[in-house]
Scaffold this active site. Structure first.
Site, PDB file in Angstrom:
ATOM      1  N   ASP A  57       0.875  -1.166   0.000  1.00 35.59           N
ATOM      2  CA  ASP A  57       0.000   0.000   0.000  1.00 35.59           C
ATOM      3  C   ASP A  57       0.915   1.219   0.000  1.00 35.59           C
ATOM      4  O   ASP A  57       1.560   1.526   1.004  1.00 35.59           O
ATOM      5  CB  ASP A  57      -0.887  -0.012   1.246  1.00 35.59           C
ATOM      6  CG  ASP A  57      -1.765   1.226   1.370  1.00 35.59           C
ATOM      7  OD1 ASP A  57      -1.669   2.127   0.522  1.00 35.59           O
ATOM      8  OD2 ASP A  57      -2.546   1.300   2.344  1.00 35.59           O
ATOM      9  N   VAL A  58       1.003   1.916  -1.122  1.00 44.52           N
ATOM     10  CA  VAL A  58       1.981   2.993  -1.233  1.00 44.52           C
ATOM     11  C   VAL A  58       1.610   4.211  -0.395  1.00 44.52           C
ATOM     12  O   VAL A  58       2.416   5.141  -0.260  1.00 44.52           O
ATOM     13  CB  VAL A  58       2.212   3.419  -2.705  1.00 44.52           C
ATOM     14  CG1 VAL A  58       2.761   2.266  -3.529  1.00 44.52           C
ATOM     15  CG2 VAL A  58       0.959   4.008  -3.323  1.00 44.52           C
ATOM     16  N   ASN A  84       4.318   4.829 -10.388  1.00 38.24           N
ATOM     17  CA  ASN A  84       3.181   4.721 -11.294  1.00 38.24           C
ATOM     18  C   ASN A  84       1.822   4.589 -10.614  1.00 38.24           C
ATOM     19  O   ASN A  84       0.805   4.902 -11.217  1.00 38.24           O
ATOM     20  CB  ASN A  84       3.426   3.510 -12.207  1.00 38.24           C
ATOM     21  CG  ASN A  84       2.228   3.115 -13.027  1.00 38.24           C
ATOM     22  OD1 ASN A  84       1.788   3.865 -13.902  1.00 38.24           O
ATOM     23  ND2 ASN A  84       1.673   1.942 -12.745  1.00 38.24           N
ATOM     24  N   TYR A 152      -8.099  14.646  -9.334  1.00 32.76           N
ATOM     25  CA  TYR A 152      -7.050  14.040 -10.164  1.00 32.76           C
ATOM     26  C   TYR A 152      -6.113  15.106 -10.728  1.00 32.76           C
ATOM     27  O   TYR A 152      -4.883  14.998 -10.645  1.00 32.76           O
ATOM     28  CB  TYR A 152      -7.709  13.252 -11.297  1.00 32.76           C
ATOM     29  CG  TYR A 152      -6.739  12.549 -12.211  1.00 32.76           C
ATOM     30  CD1 TYR A 152      -6.080  11.398 -11.795  1.00 32.76           C
ATOM     31  CD2 TYR A 152      -6.498  13.014 -13.496  1.00 32.76           C
ATOM     32  CE1 TYR A 152      -5.193  10.735 -12.640  1.00 32.76           C
ATOM     33  CE2 TYR A 152      -5.628  12.362 -14.349  1.00 32.76           C
ATOM     34  CZ  TYR A 152      -4.972  11.223 -13.917  1.00 32.76           C
ATOM     35  OH  TYR A 152      -4.095  10.574 -14.753  1.00 32.76           O
ATOM     36  N   LYS A 156      -2.043  15.686  -9.998  1.00 34.52           N
ATOM     37  CA  LYS A 156      -1.055  15.531 -11.066  1.00 34.52           C
ATOM     38  C   LYS A 156      -0.253  16.818 -11.287  1.00 34.52           C
ATOM     39  O   LYS A 156       0.935  16.761 -11.626  1.00 34.52           O
ATOM     40  CB  LYS A 156      -1.725  15.069 -12.357  1.00 34.52           C
ATOM     41  CG  LYS A 156      -2.277  13.645 -12.267  1.00 34.52           C
ATOM     42  CD  LYS A 156      -1.197  12.633 -11.892  1.00 34.52           C
ATOM     43  CE  LYS A 156      -1.697  11.213 -11.918  1.00 34.52           C
ATOM     44  NZ  LYS A 156      -0.648  10.210 -11.605  1.00 34.52           N
TER      45      LYS A 156
END
Length: 247
Positions: A57-58, A84, A152, A156
């Protein structure tokens, strides 16, 4: 051939899987991170390479540290992080977004990217020979948003800032950092593109996609440059998608 070690997050499907398979074709050893162990094992089988699946789990700092400890324990060093893992997050105008859904998107797309970069940077700085490369998966939304994509798009844009900071801070330690901004690669996550997605003028329209293998080849090119050279930002997109002129 020099043995090189890559950590790929979000490696259980889509872009992460395609990049892992492409890196393996270039002789890279792989450490595959994602939430689903069986999916990671399938990526390893498809790659045909020496691949270590590490369910991760990043968004969990301890889990990310354990991921890089596993990489070093198995291979002795880390030469590449393909950062990623991510999510589209909630859809809606900003007044419609649930705060918890917003925080979840920020936690995965931004904090998860930071935690993996942090662990990779620490290892690359300490190892001998010193150095390595981090490639962050940004998005075309880091340049121009889609409708109803505030969470999102904001994350980003933030990843772009992180990429620039990593590039600057990594210079004394031979740590290069670049970013790939991808538009309409054909994966499970973009399946809706062919049936129709919202456009800036309010229409719903199908959009062209490109083969995810084209993304993977671009990442491999970035990864295999000598550390004296860096692709700072690359945009790879379906040629006819509505990006230029969008908005």
């Amino acid at each position: 051939m020099l043995e090189r070690v890559a950590v790929v997050t979000g490696a259980g499907s889509g872009i992460g899987r395609a990049v892992a398979v492409e890196l393996a074709a270039g002789g890279w050893r792989l450490v595959l991170a994602g939430r689903r162990e069986e999916a990671l094992r399938e990526t390893g089988r498809l790659s045909g390479a020496e691949a270590v699946p590490v369910p991760t789990d990043v968004t969990d700092a301890q889990a990310v540290d354990a991921l890089f400890e596993a990489a070093v324990e198995r291979f002795g060093r880390v030469d590449l992080l393909f950062n990623n893992a991510g999510t589209f997050g909630p859809s809606g105008t900003v007044d419609e977004l649930d705060v918890d859904a917003w925080r979840s998107a920020v936690d995965l797309n931004l904090t998860g990217t930071f935690l993996c970069a942090r662990a990779a940077f620490r290892q690359m700085r300490a190892q001998q020979p010193q150095g390595g490369r981090i490639i962050n998966n940004g998005s075309i939304s880091a340049h121009a948003p889609r409708p109803r994509s505030a969470a999102y798009t904001a994350t980003k844009h933030a990843v772009t800032g992180l990429t620039k900071s990593l590039s600057l801070d990594g210079r004394p330690y031979r740590i290069a950092c670049g970013q790939i901004d991808i538009g309409n690669a054909a994966t499970e996550m973009t399946a809706a593109m062919s049936s129709g997605v919202p456009q800036a003028d309010g229409r719903i329209a199908a959009e062209p996609t490109m083969d995810v293998a084209d993304v993977a080849r671009t990442v491999r090119h970035m990864a295999e440059l000598p550390l004296e050279a860096n692709v700072q930002f690359a945009t790879v997109m379906a040629s006819a998608m509505p990006f230029i002129g969008r908005g």
